[in-house]
Scaffold this motif. Structure first.
Motif, PDB file in Angstrom:
ATOM      1  N   ASP A   1      53.853  -2.247  73.043  1.00 40.51           N
ATOM      2  CA  ASP A   1      53.428  -2.741  74.353  1.00 40.51           C
ATOM      3  C   ASP A   1      51.918  -2.878  74.443  1.00 40.51           C
ATOM      4  O   ASP A   1      51.406  -3.624  75.283  1.00 40.51           O
ATOM      5  N   HIS A   2      51.214  -2.138  73.589  1.00 43.01           N
ATOM      6  CA  HIS A   2      49.750  -2.171  73.594  1.00 43.01           C
ATOM      7  C   HIS A   2      49.181  -3.298  72.722  1.00 43.01           C
ATOM      8  O   HIS A   2      47.977  -3.535  72.751  1.00 43.01           O
TER       9      HIS A   2
ATOM     10  N   CYS B   1      45.215  -3.062  71.808  1.00 43.27           N
ATOM     11  CA  CYS B   1      44.681  -3.290  70.460  1.00 43.27           C
ATOM     12  C   CYS B   1      45.834  -3.193  69.463  1.00 43.27           C
ATOM     13  O   CYS B   1      46.937  -2.755  69.819  1.00 43.27           O
ATOM     14  N   ASP B   2      45.569  -3.573  68.249  1.00 42.53           N
ATOM     15  CA  ASP B   2      46.563  -3.440  67.181  1.00 42.53           C
ATOM     16  C   ASP B   2      46.542  -1.987  66.722  1.00 42.53           C
ATOM     17  O   ASP B   2      46.066  -1.664  65.630  1.00 42.53           O
ATOM     18  N   CYS B   3      47.043  -1.112  67.597  1.00 40.74           N
ATOM     19  CA  CYS B   3      46.991   0.336  67.373  1.00 40.74           C
ATOM     20  C   CYS B   3      48.379   0.923  67.584  1.00 40.74           C
ATOM     21  O   CYS B   3      49.142   0.426  68.419  1.00 40.74           O
ATOM     22  N   ASP B   4      48.668   1.989  66.863  1.00 43.32           N
ATOM     23  CA  ASP B   4      49.951   2.652  67.009  1.00 43.32           C
ATOM     24  C   ASP B   4      49.834   3.982  67.754  1.00 43.32           C
ATOM     25  O   ASP B   4      50.832   4.692  67.917  1.00 43.32           O
ATOM     26  N   SER B   5      48.637   4.329  68.206  1.00 41.09           N
ATOM     27  CA  SER B   5      48.445   5.568  68.954  1.00 41.09           C
ATOM     28  C   SER B   5      47.139   5.494  69.723  1.00 41.09           C
ATOM     29  O   SER B   5      46.271   4.648  69.445  1.00 41.09           O
ATOM     30  N   GLU B   6      46.999   6.382  70.663  1.00 39.92           N
ATOM     31  CA  GLU B   6      45.754   6.428  71.430  1.00 39.92           C
ATOM     32  C   GLU B   6      44.588   6.851  70.550  1.00 39.92           C
ATOM     33  O   GLU B   6      43.447   6.401  70.746  1.00 39.92           O
ATOM     34  N   GLN B   7      44.864   7.725  69.572  1.00 40.78           N
ATOM     35  CA  GLN B   7      43.800   8.142  68.666  1.00 40.78           C
ATOM     36  C   GLN B   7      43.244   6.946  67.897  1.00 40.78           C
ATOM     37  O   GLN B   7      42.024   6.796  67.764  1.00 40.78           O
ATOM     38  N   GLU B   8      44.122   6.071  67.418  1.00 40.76           N
ATOM     39  CA  GLU B   8      43.656   4.873  66.721  1.00 40.76           C
ATOM     40  C   GLU B   8      42.868   3.977  67.670  1.00 40.76           C
ATOM     41  O   GLU B   8      41.858   3.368  67.281  1.00 40.76           O
TER      42      GLU B   8
ATOM     43  N   GLY C   1      36.507   3.078  70.934  1.00 43.14           N
ATOM     44  CA  GLY C   1      35.712   4.105  71.577  1.00 43.14           C
ATOM     45  C   GLY C   1      36.469   4.695  72.754  1.00 43.14           C
ATOM     46  O   GLY C   1      37.607   4.307  73.032  1.00 43.14           O
ATOM     47  N   PRO C   2      35.870   5.640  73.475  1.00 43.27           N
ATOM     48  CA  PRO C   2      36.572   6.253  74.613  1.00 43.27           C
ATOM     49  C   PRO C   2      36.688   5.267  75.761  1.00 43.27           C
ATOM     50  O   PRO C   2      35.931   4.294  75.847  1.00 43.27           O
ATOM     51  N   PRO C   3      37.623   5.492  76.682  1.00 45.75           N
ATOM     52  CA  PRO C   3      37.721   4.630  77.866  1.00 45.75           C
ATOM     53  C   PRO C   3      36.465   4.748  78.725  1.00 45.75           C
ATOM     54  O   PRO C   3      35.705   5.714  78.602  1.00 45.75           O
TER      55      PRO C   3
END
Length: 368
Positions: A64-65, A236-243, A249-251
């Motif tokens: 979804d991200h 983003c093309d990310c699979d987790s919030e850490q990625e 960068g941070p929100p």
């Protein structure tokens, strides 16, 4: 005028009459149609009550991200909104009868969605149910729903409609909604193709329930509106919030350390209690004054030196007692003490002594 001309004229008049009737019906329908949602309390007029409420949005799956160009019309979303103190702040302590809800999200395309893509939409009374469960269904309360390329507009029935009444929401209730996966028609959302951190804005409008949740509001009941900002979500093309944090960068509401920037000033007062603890030690020097009464105890002992006078009186009292005892055990030696010489008791006075001497002298003269 011939028969043909008269028939043609009658036909034209009939067409004109029908046209005027249709036009009149159209104008009446337009006048009777409900005003646009923004006509009562606009989003610009509504106060931002984000800090007094709770509006949380969740993208349940990692995909979804993904940016829209990698995941077109395949996104899902969940919403949770509790009015809390925001209702009190706008003068709706007893709750509101909803007029409409608008979701603004310039970065989400909802245009491929429809009501069958809605998995859940309802009110969780007292906010005590898990997930997207609810007590009252709001889908049946919707009068008009528009899925746009930048959000959703939902208009609810009002008390004048025959189809139903508007939904009631108390400050402690929670609106829950979900679209996409799990619904009858499945996923439908497309996220922006630009990676970044994003928020949604909810605009709620309702009529104050001045007669409570069981009766229609009075004619003088006011309409209230408020705006809520959601939490930040990453795209983003990310699979987790850490990625996502590694890439983006941070929100915006956090600093580089990962903590929210707003709470940090509130944390600074915490060191202040430490100096106050030092001031707690200051009372310890004040304890010696509590010890100072201890030196005052010697005055309490000072009466003890005054006891010797009582002892001195005791020997003076025992001497006559000893004298009396000696008088019984020593016979005539009992009056050999010094006390008779005080002149206060019986004995020979000076005149008697002189007479005795004269008498002795006369006796001596006679004998010669």
């Amino acid at each position: 005028m011939g028969p043909a001309n008269r028939q043609r004229t009658a036909t034209l008049l009939s067409i004109a009459l029908i046209t005027s009737m249709v036009t009149g019906v159209t104008l009446f329908a337009a006048a009777a149609a409900p005003a646009a949602a923004q006509d009562s309390v606009t989003r610009d007029e509504a106060p931002d009550k984000t800090d007094a409420a709770n509006f949380t949005v969740n993208l349940p799956y990692a995909t979804d991200h993904y940016p829209g160009d990698q995941n077109e019309q395949n996104g899902s979303i969940e919403y949770y909104a509790v009015g809390s103190e925001a209702f009190n702040d706008v003068g709706a302590e007893e709750g509101v009868w909803f007029n409409y809800i608008i979701i603004d999200a310039q970065w989400i395309d909802y245009s491929a969605c429809d009501i069958p893509n809605t998995k859940a939409f309802g009110i969780d009374r007292d906010s005590n149910l898990a997930g997207t469960q609810f007590d009252e269904d709001l889908v049946q309360k919707q009068r008009n729903t528009n899925f746009l390329d930048d959000g959703i507009e939902i208009k609810f029935y009002d008390f004048s409609d025959f189809a139903g009444d508007p939904p009631y929401m108390a400050p402690e209730d929670q609106v829950v909604a979900a679209q996409g996966a799990g619904s009858q028609a499945g996923t439908c959302l497309t996220m922006t193709s630009e990676p970044g951190w994003y928020q949604l804005q909810a605009f709620l409008n309702g009529t104050v329930a001045d007669n409570g949740p069981d009766e229609e509001p009075s004619d003088s009941a006011e309409e209230k509106g408020l705006r809520l900002q959601s939490n930040y979500l990453y795209v983003c093309d990310c699979d987790s919030e850490q990625e996502a944090r590694e890439q983006l960068g941070p929100p915006p509401n956090e600093d580089d350390s990962g903590s929210e920037s707003t709470p940090e000033p509130t944390a600074t007062p915490e060191p202040t209690p430490t100096p106050t603890e030092a001031s707690d030690d200051t009372p310890q020097p004040t304890e010696p004054p509590e010890d100072t009464p201890e030196p005052t105890e010697p005055p309490e002992d000072t009466p003890e030196p005054t006891e010797p006078p009582e002892d001195t009186a005791a020997p003076t009292a025992t001497q006559p007692n000893n004298g009396g005892g000696n008088n019984g055990g020593n016979g005539g030696n009992g009056n050999t003490g010094m006390t008779p010489t005080s002149g206060g008791g019986p004995g020979f006075g000076p005149a008697v002594a002189i007479l005795a001497l004269l008498a002795s002298a006369l006796l001596a003269t006679r004998r010669r």
